[in-house]
Design an enzyme around this catalytic site. Structure first.
Site, PDB file in Angstrom:
ATOM      1  N   LYS A  53      38.606  40.811  50.751  1.00 19.42           N
ATOM      2  CA  LYS A  53      37.844  39.676  50.214  1.00 19.42           C
ATOM      3  C   LYS A  53      38.212  38.390  50.951  1.00 19.42           C
ATOM      4  O   LYS A  53      37.342  37.607  51.334  1.00 19.42           O
ATOM      5  CB  LYS A  53      38.127  39.506  48.712  1.00 19.42           C
ATOM      6  CG  LYS A  53      37.466  40.588  47.869  1.00 19.42           C
ATOM      7  CD  LYS A  53      37.973  40.634  46.433  1.00 19.42           C
ATOM      8  CE  LYS A  53      37.358  41.817  45.695  1.00 19.42           C
ATOM      9  NZ  LYS A  53      37.920  42.046  44.363  1.00 19.42           N
ATOM     10  N   GLN A  97      42.208  39.324  40.462  1.00 17.39           N
ATOM     11  CA  GLN A  97      42.047  40.745  40.764  1.00 17.39           C
ATOM     12  C   GLN A  97      42.539  41.593  39.586  1.00 17.39           C
ATOM     13  O   GLN A  97      43.633  41.391  39.075  1.00 17.39           O
ATOM     14  CB  GLN A  97      42.844  41.085  42.040  1.00 17.39           C
ATOM     15  CG  GLN A  97      42.698  42.508  42.511  1.00 17.39           C
ATOM     16  CD  GLN A  97      41.265  42.856  42.955  1.00 17.39           C
ATOM     17  OE1 GLN A  97      40.602  42.060  43.607  1.00 17.39           O
ATOM     18  NE2 GLN A  97      40.801  44.036  42.578  1.00 17.39           N
ATOM     19  N   ASP A 120      33.237  36.388  39.547  1.00 17.77           N
ATOM     20  CA  ASP A 120      33.116  37.792  39.133  1.00 17.77           C
ATOM     21  C   ASP A 120      32.075  37.955  38.021  1.00 17.77           C
ATOM     22  O   ASP A 120      31.652  39.059  37.717  1.00 17.77           O
ATOM     23  CB  ASP A 120      34.473  38.303  38.613  1.00 17.77           C
ATOM     24  CG  ASP A 120      35.133  39.259  39.600  1.00 17.77           C
ATOM     25  OD1 ASP A 120      34.424  39.797  40.473  1.00 17.77           O
ATOM     26  OD2 ASP A 120      36.359  39.469  39.476  1.00 17.77           O
TER      27      ASP A 120
END
Ligand code: NAD
Length: 314
Positions: A53, A97, A120
């Site tokens: 990422k 994460q 997200d």
């Protein structure tokens, strides 16, 4: 007629190129969208995802930043860090994460991220916005599936769609997106009594269960579009032989790599489809591209919101 392969890798490259161009345009106004990824602990799979990422965001010209914290970081410390990132105007996107260690309340952490920086799309405010069809940050994997459908000219309006899986990160947002796009959607899951009865009716069948080969050809409607979100690792030769009978090429790949990634569809299902996403090289390829897209979207949305607060129309 053989089924069309929906090439996720090519679509992801297209999206990344669009993001790169948008970043260039924003740079002309002095705006550099910034993504901060927070990693707790050293889970090898999470480290790989996070590295990729951060690397992709740097390649596309975003300001990327990685915060790595020890496995024993306290919930209070993590909340403090998120508060600092929420307050930092240079940060447009914050991604924590997952999974987090057991001693941390994942829900509380996800809810502590500013919804306008929640790239997200997991914050309840964004879940709510998506549900009522407002502009929002949409979870990357289902958003990626919608991009595949749109860019491949696969219409959704009025279609009979079946979503297998009801997780908060894939199944639920995916079914909401399909519903918002005018599809008739059935959502199936582990407790569904007669799964084949649903899947056989689907013109569009999206599966995200993590059960390798769950969907067999007898469960697929002739001419259906198949979207395979599952990513499962086969670790033994016996598993590979069972999944791909008489397929020396797959066995050779397994022998070279020591494992093989497969989806939730048995490969024989593809013969009945009009189009399908392969594994690997299908939906999995899109998630990071959509994260980049969301970061730029957050940068734009935040500035628009601020402009309204300062003196724009109410
Ligand atoms: P999850 O474990 O949170 O949810 C699985 C869902 O599948 C549940 O709703 C469960 O009820 C349903 N299910 C399980 N077994 C079933 C069965 N036998 N019949 C019907 N339904 C069943 O998983 P998730 O996080 O939604 O991920 C699902 C899959 O998608 C995994 O393989 C994961 O690796 C993959 N995934 C891929 C991406 C990507 O492409 N980047 C992103 C997220 C998840």
């Amino acid at each position: 007629m053989s089924a069309r392969v929906l090439d996720g890798t090519a679509i992801a490259a297209e999206i990344k190129e669009e993001v790169r161009r948008e970043v260039e345009t924003l740079a002309q106004s002095g705006i550099v969208p910034g993504l901060t990824v927070v990693l707790v602990g050293s889970d090898p799979a999470s480290e790989i995802y996070v590295r990729s990422k951060v690397k992709t965001s740097a390649e596309l010209g975003l300001a990327s930043n990685l915060i790595t914290l020890g496995i024993d970081v306290s919930q209070a410390e993590l909340l403090n860090i998120l508060q600092r990132l929420n307050d930092d105007d240079a940060v447009d996107g914050i991604l924590v994460q997952l999974p987090l260690p057991r001693h941390i309340d994942t829900r509380a952490i996800l809810e502590a991220v500013d919804p306008d920086k929640d790239v997200d799309g997991f914050h309840p405010v964004n879940v709510g916005r998506l549900t009522i069809g407002q502009e929002s940050l949409v979870p990357c994997t289902p958003a990626g599936v919608m991009e595949v459908l749109r860019r491949q000219g696969i219409a959704v309006r009025g279609k009979d769609c079946v979503m297998v899986g009801r997780s908060d990160i894939v199944g639920k947002p995916m079914s909401t997106l399909l519903l918002n796009a005018g599809a008739t959607v059935a959502v199936c899951h582990k407790e569904t009594r007669d799964l084949p009865d649903y899947t056989r009716r689907a013109e569009l069948l999206v599966v995200a269960t993590g059960v390798p080969g769950l969907i067999t050809p007898d469960m697929v409607r002739e001419g259906a579009v198949l979207i395979d979100v599952g990513i499962n690792r086969l670790d033994t030769r016996a598993q590979v032989e069972r999944f791909f009978p008489d397929n020396p090429a797959k066995l050779a790949t397994f022998q070279k790599r020591g494992s093989l990634l497969v989806g939730d569809f048995a490969p024989q299902s593809y013969a009945k489809a009009s189009a399908y996403t392969p594994v690997p090289g299908g939906v999995g390829a899109l998630t990071i591209a959509m994260l980049m897209h969301n970061t730029v979207k957050a940068a734009r949305m935040r500035r628009r919101l601020r402009a309204a607060a300062v003196g724009g129309p109410a």
